[in-house]
Write an enzyme that holds these catalytic residues in place. Sequence first.
Site, PDB file in Angstrom:
ATOM      1  CG  HIS A 170      45.218  51.680  39.208  1.00  0.00           C
ATOM      2  ND1 HIS A 170      46.176  51.675  38.232  1.00  0.00           N
ATOM      3  CD2 HIS A 170      45.875  51.593  40.387  1.00  0.00           C
ATOM      4  CE1 HIS A 170      47.380  51.575  38.802  1.00  0.00           C
ATOM      5  NE2 HIS A 170      47.230  51.539  40.105  1.00  0.00           N
ATOM      6  CG  ASP A 216      44.323  48.981  36.570  1.00  0.00           C
ATOM      7  OD1 ASP A 216      44.727  50.127  36.346  1.00  0.00           O
ATOM      8  OD2 ASP A 216      44.733  48.296  37.525  1.00  0.00           O
ATOM      9  CD  GLU A 271      50.504  51.458  42.076  1.00  0.00           C
ATOM     10  OE1 GLU A 271      51.717  51.279  42.083  1.00  0.00           O
ATOM     11  OE2 GLU A 271      49.751  51.009  41.172  1.00  0.00           O
TER      12      GLU A 271
HETATM   13  C1  ACM Z   1      49.607  46.930  43.201  1.00  0.00           C
HETATM   14  O1  ACM Z   1      50.548  46.215  42.825  1.00  0.00           O
HETATM   15  N1  ACM Z   1      49.491  48.176  42.755  1.00  0.00           N
HETATM   16  C2  ACM Z   1      48.621  46.460  44.141  1.00  0.00           C
END
Ligand code: ACM
Length: 753
Positions: A258, A187, A321
């Site tokens: 991410h 991440d 995201e």
């Molecule tokens: C997440 O909680 N962004 C998968």
Amino acid sequence: MKKKTLLFCLAILINGLVLNAQLFNILPYPNKLEIGKGYFDLNTTIQIVNTIKDPMVMPTIGLLKEHLKSFTKLNTNKVNASFEISIDPAITNNEGYTLQVAPNKIVLKGNSPIGIFYGVQTFLQLTEQFKKSKNIPAVYIQDAPALSYRGLMLDVSRHFFPIDFVKKLVDIMAMQKMNNLHMHLTDDQGWRIEIKKYPKLTEVGGYRNGTIIGKFPGEGNTNQRYGGFYTQAELKDLVSYAATKFINIVPEIEMPGHASAAIAAYPALSTFESEKKVQETWGVFEDVFSPTEYTFNFLQDVLDEVMAIFPSPVIHIGGDECPKEAWKRSAFCQQLMKEKGIKDEHALQSYFIQRIEKYINSKGRQIIGWDEILEGGLAPNAKVMSWRGEAGGIEAAKQHHDVIMTPIDYCYFNFYQSTNPKDSIAWGGFLPLSKVYNYNPMPKALNELDATYIKGIQANLWTEYVTNVKLAEYMLFPRSIAFAEVAWTKQKPGFDHFVKRLVPYLSQLKANDIHYSTQLFDIKIKSKLNAQKTGFTLQATGVASPAELIYEMSGKPLTIKSPKLIAPLTVSTSATISIGALFENTVVNEVYAEFTINKATTATILNTSTPDPAYNQSGAQGWSNGIIGSSNRFNDGEWLGFNGKPFETVMQFNKTEALQNVQLHFFQSKGSWVYLPKSVEILSSMDGVNFSLVVKQDNFEKAKDGKFTLNIATPVAQAKYLKIIALPLDKIPAGNAGAGSPAWLFIDEMMVN
Ligand code: ACM
């Protein structure tokens, strides 16, 4: 009634009493359990008779032998009892088993070594429960899971957890018949898996130069280097260890968003102009992978090494995201979209995921991703993890893609779990044990065929605020035990039944050195204004037996010697009271309440907006119940939440009143999408029809996070009615968590004087 019928009824009654008296503390509860006659004496010599040749059964037999050693003698000359283990093809579910406990004989059958493993887990729980008497009541259990994927996710990027802790988690998961551990390995804040071809991923990407202090947006930075990673050898060892317990490890390599840690190590992976770094704060970052050939080659190389470590049939590729701003600005991305006829940046993400899927499929594996991978078109064989609610999962199941349900409201173990003000710092949501237990993963919107695509459920522990293993355990237990029952038991016997089995299980958690949360002993307070309107009658409930309630008044600390709270208490308007739960000579939980009586408390509430079901524990009129909400938690059970909706209320006073002042309480926690209102209006009336504006206030943008008290002078000579309107912020401003989404509005005591 005939005599024979009477006798028959009596027999049922007695049988019923026996059934009630004997609760088997099995977690998750088996799908069928019948009580037999007599007992199996553990205090005897037992011979294990195993007819299964498959070597996969051997670790299970070893585990059973090891465990039985502490009770009994095994395989001595004089054998009194047998433990027979065999395959039974009549058991259709490959994880299913039957377990017969009878006097001098135990028979365990499974469709495969997996079923045998689960049957042994159940047996171990029985021996634990009956170890004092050394007599297990005869019982027949027929068991198989409701769902084939029973998962837990650990985010090891935001905080890093030693491999031994991951193994410990595997141990407890196996006891609970869970079968997939998803590791969120990469991440923005850290890359945690050694990749031999790209050593900088861990050398650079594995460490950040600091971490924000406290809750997002934080109060400063630790400025301390933080990080770590797993070597491939460690991960391979983990995979083999977990396999002996029939747990698959699902690795996640996040893309295309991410990705800051990878980009900090290899900046050519992005098109972004500004500074590259392993991130030190939480949220979503614009710098994402660029869909270049360099990036695809890099990711394929990484995935080659990942797939060599993890035999998992599914590889998680993230997909959530991913902001599209960098792609919008990038001449390369725009040119690529033109060349390939890709209509927008969502479709570009879909192109990205589909290329990766093709590669992973070519290696005989499938991809799984967060539900954003639906946007712009789902890759042909992709499986979906539905996290932003159930909608993504429903959509994917209708398209006949496999789905793992992990909706944020029920499955995010990074949410608060307790109303205890000492609950650890967490993301804003509130997910108590009972809510986890009562989760139903099968959406009503699906027909029978589409519902077969819901393959399982997963609970996620995101670790922004989970800085160490003890906290991780606290967040996971006992919620993951409730979750395991949701995944395993087709007809759950109910929360009360679960709690009865869980309370004795807590000592097993303790024996396994698990630091569990005591939210099971959360206290609910109900108060009622007395007839003279001089004080309240207070009742506290909610604590599972054998815990007891205790209390102290006026700020005196609770101790094990505090008086027991047995009957309802009478408290005056200025009282503060602490109520605690006492369990095994420890105060395991506590709540505080502070009271007020004002014109709103004694008024009749004619109309009031309905709060969101997630934040309505104090009732729709909780804002006038006389109990003042916590100053540091909006999810203390007292505050009321409204998601993007205005709050409006009308109260009628008992007589014409002169008003001086209204004190309103709101809460702000920007990281949790909770904002102060856009504006507040107070209106008065004499007839309840025609209201005139007394005061309007707005412009609260500069206020800090936390409880916000708005003291408003309301010089009204005569009023019989008062209306209060608080409008929420329409949209969360850019640059904040949840930007563009409706803001939450939180309200508690509104005091009129
Ligand atoms: C997440 O909680 N962004 C998968």
